[in-house]
Enzyme design. Structure first.
Site, PDB file in Angstrom:
ATOM      1  N   LYS A  68       0.890  -1.203  -0.114  1.00  0.00           N
ATOM      2  CA  LYS A  68      -0.166   0.000  -0.069  1.00  0.00           C
ATOM      3  C   LYS A  68       0.912   1.328   0.063  1.00  0.00           C
ATOM      4  O   LYS A  68       0.310   2.268  -0.575  1.00  0.00           O
ATOM      5  CB  LYS A  68      -0.986   0.193   1.230  1.00  0.00           C
ATOM      6  CG  LYS A  68      -2.142  -0.887   1.067  1.00  0.00           C
ATOM      7  CD  LYS A  68      -3.103  -0.821   2.290  1.00  0.00           C
ATOM      8  CE  LYS A  68      -4.090  -1.902   2.193  1.00  0.00           C
ATOM      9  NZ  LYS A  68      -4.969  -1.982   3.058  1.00  0.00           N
ATOM     10  N   ALA A 134      -1.729   0.274   8.426  1.00  0.00           N
ATOM     11  CA  ALA A 134      -3.028   0.066   8.612  1.00  0.00           C
ATOM     12  C   ALA A 134      -3.579   1.233   9.488  1.00  0.00           C
ATOM     13  O   ALA A 134      -4.728   1.796   9.138  1.00  0.00           O
ATOM     14  CB  ALA A 134      -3.266  -1.378   9.338  1.00  0.00           C
TER      15      ALA A 134
HETATM   16  P1  ATR Z   1       0.784  -2.710   8.062  1.00  0.00           P
HETATM   17  O1  ATR Z   1       0.912  -2.080   6.564  1.00  0.00           O
HETATM   18  O2  ATR Z   1      -0.101  -4.082   8.005  1.00  0.00           O
HETATM   19  O3  ATR Z   1       0.288  -1.711   9.013  1.00  0.00           O
HETATM   20  P2  ATR Z   1       3.418  -2.510   8.935  1.00  0.00           P
HETATM   21  O4  ATR Z   1       3.524  -1.216   8.432  1.00  0.00           O
HETATM   22  O5  ATR Z   1       4.501  -3.406   8.587  1.00  0.00           O
HETATM   23  O6  ATR Z   1       2.310  -3.290   8.423  1.00  0.00           O
HETATM   24  O7  ATR Z   1       3.012  -2.281  10.324  1.00  0.00           O
HETATM   25  C1  ATR Z   1       2.776  -3.482  11.183  1.00  0.00           C
HETATM   26  C2  ATR Z   1       2.471  -2.882  12.674  1.00  0.00           C
HETATM   27  O8  ATR Z   1       2.642  -4.078  13.575  1.00  0.00           O
HETATM   28  C3  ATR Z   1       3.734  -2.031  13.058  1.00  0.00           C
HETATM   29  O9  ATR Z   1       3.011  -1.008  14.192  1.00  0.00           O
HETATM   30  C4  ATR Z   1       4.295  -3.167  14.145  1.00  0.00           C
HETATM   31  O10 ATR Z   1       5.189  -2.574  14.945  1.00  0.00           O
HETATM   32  P3  ATR Z   1       6.818  -2.012  14.894  1.00  0.00           P
HETATM   33  O11 ATR Z   1       6.398  -0.520  14.056  1.00  0.00           O
HETATM   34  O12 ATR Z   1       7.319  -1.742  16.184  1.00  0.00           O
HETATM   35  O13 ATR Z   1       7.398  -2.828  13.982  1.00  0.00           O
HETATM   36  C5  ATR Z   1       3.293  -3.775  14.459  1.00  0.00           C
HETATM   37  N1  ATR Z   1       3.951  -5.359  14.949  1.00  0.00           N
HETATM   38  C6  ATR Z   1       4.292  -6.105  14.332  1.00  0.00           C
HETATM   39  N2  ATR Z   1       5.002  -7.307  14.886  1.00  0.00           N
HETATM   40  C7  ATR Z   1       4.483  -6.816  16.398  1.00  0.00           C
HETATM   41  C8  ATR Z   1       4.982  -7.632  17.456  1.00  0.00           C
HETATM   42  N3  ATR Z   1       5.423  -8.828  17.600  1.00  0.00           N
HETATM   43  N4  ATR Z   1       4.415  -6.827  18.700  1.00  0.00           N
HETATM   44  C9  ATR Z   1       3.863  -5.565  18.794  1.00  0.00           C
HETATM   45  N5  ATR Z   1       3.673  -4.868  17.504  1.00  0.00           N
HETATM   46  C10 ATR Z   1       3.900  -5.566  16.268  1.00  0.00           C
END
Ligand code: ATR
Length: 278
Positions: A68, A134
Site C-alpha cells: 500500500k 493500517a
Molecule cells: P501494516 O501495513 O499491516 O500496518 P506494517 O507497516 O509493517 O504493516 O506495520 C505493522 C505494525 O504491526 C507495526 O506497528 C509493528 O510495530 P513496529 O512498528 O514496532 O514494528 C506492529 N507489529 C508487528 N509485529 C509486532 C509484535 N510482535 N508486537 C507488537 N507490534 C508488532
C-alpha cells in the site's frame, strides 16, 4: 459490451475475498467486469504486472498488504487522504485526464462499518495498537469524527512521533509504550492495527485498558478469532473484526472505478458465511 478489467495486487492473495465482493457488486449493478487476484511476490513483479495491466486496458487496481505504501510511486496524482496517510489501496486509470490517480478507501471503509455497527467516535477515548500502514490509513477519518483523545501505542515509538507530527494533532493525540498502558484509564474503543493477527502471534494487553462494553475492533479478519479479540472477550469488550471494513472499502473503490455506489447490507451476511465455511 466489453468487460471492465480490474484486479487486486498483494501477498498473500490466495484467499482474497475481493474478487467475490467486486463480482457481486458488478452483478447487482449490471456492470460487466472481470476482477482478478494477482500474487505479487516482490516489487519487480509488481512493476511488471502493472505494465501488463496498463497494456490490456484495465480500469484500475486494488493494492493490498504489503504494497500500500509502495504503490504511491505508481500514482501521478494522489488524493488528500492518500497523501496524509501515505497509503494507496486504489489506482485508477483516468483516461479523460490521461493520468494514474491514487487513492485510499480504507478509512472510509472503517467509518462506514462503524456507522453500520452503530459505533460512535465523537468524544470517545480511543486506543490504537500499531503505527504502520493500517493505522495510518484510518487515522484521518477517525479524527474527522471528533474523538476526545487518541492514544497510539507501538513497539517503535519513533513511528508514533512521526505520525503525530505529520497529522499535526498534538492537542488530542498522545503515544506510549505497551508497558505504559498499565497506568492508563480504560478506553471506549481499542483498534488493533498491528500485523500480529496476520502472523498469528500473541499480544499482551493489560486488563485496565478495557472496561465493560469497550469496543474492540481488529482491522484484520480471519476465519479463526484473532488473538487480540480473544483477549478483548476475556475482558468483556464488544468485539468486531475487519471483515465489515473490507466490504465497505471495496464498495467505495467500486464507486471510484464505476461511478455507482453499490448496496452492501446483504453482502455482509453472505461474506461472513463464506468466511466461516472456508
Ligand atoms: P501494516 O501495513 O499491516 O500496518 P506494517 O507497516 O509493517 O504493516 O506495520 C505493522 C505494525 O504491526 C507495526 O506497528 C509493528 O510495530 P513496529 O512498528 O514496532 O514494528 C506492529 N507489529 C508487528 N509485529 C509486532 C509484535 N510482535 N508486537 C507488537 N507490534 C508488532
Amino acid at each position: 459490451m466489453s468487460k471492465k478489467l480490474y484486479c487486486v495486487f498483494g501477498k498473500p492473495i490466495k484467499h482474497s475475498l475481493s474478487p467475490i465482493i467486486h463480482n457481486y457488486f458488478g452483478k447487482k449493478n449490471n456492470i460487466f467486469l472481470y476482477y482478478n487476484a494477482i500474487n505479487i511476490f516482490n516489487k519487480i513483479k509488481l512493476i511488471k504486472e502493472w505494465i501488463t495491466f496498463l497494456k490490456i486496458n484495465g480500469i484500475g487496481i486494488n493494492v493490498t498488504i504489503p504494497y500500500k505504501q509502495y504503490a504511491i510511486k505508481l500514482a501521478e496524482k494522489l488524493s488528500y487522504r492518500s497523501k496524509i496517510s501515505q497509503s494507496v489501496n486504489t489506482l485508477i486509470i483516468d483516461k479523460k485526464n490521461n493520468l494514474i490517480y491514487g487513492d485510499t478507501t480504507d478509512g472510509v471503509g472503517l467509518i462506514r462499518d462503524f456507522h453500520r455497527l452503530k459505533i460512535k467516535v465523537l468524544k470517545k477515548r480511543i486506543l490504537l495498537l500499531g503505527a504502520g500502514g493500517a493505522i495510518n490509513s484510518i487515522l484521518q477519518q477517525l479524527l474527522d469524527l471528533g474523538p476526545n483523545k487518541i492514544y497510539i501505542v507501538n513497539r517503535t515509538l519513533l513511528k508514533c512521533k512521526e505520525i503525530i507530527n505529520r497529522f499535526n494533532i498534538k492537542n488530542i493525540m498522545n503515544f506510549c509504550s505497551y508497558n505504559d498502558l498499565k497506568n492508563k484509564k480504560p478506553f471506549d474503543i481499542i483498534i488493533n492495527g498491528t500485523s500480529l493477527s496476520l502472523k498469528k502471534e500473541k499480544i499482551f494487553l493489560y486488563k485496565n485498558i478495557f472496561k465493560k462494553k469497550s469496543i474492540a475492533y481488529d482491522l484484520m479478519y480471519s476465519k479463526k478469532i484473532t488473538n487480540f479479540l480473544k483477549i478483548a472477550i476475556k475482558y468483556n469488550a464488544k468485539i468486531y473484526d475487519g471483515l465489515g471494513m473490507l466490504i465497505e472499502q471495496a464498495a467505495e473503490t467500486f464507486y471510484l472505478l464505476n461511478n455507482v455506489r453499490p448496496k452492501t447490507k446483504k453482502l455482509h451476511i453472505k461474506i461472513r458465511n463464506l468466511l466461516n465455511n472456508y
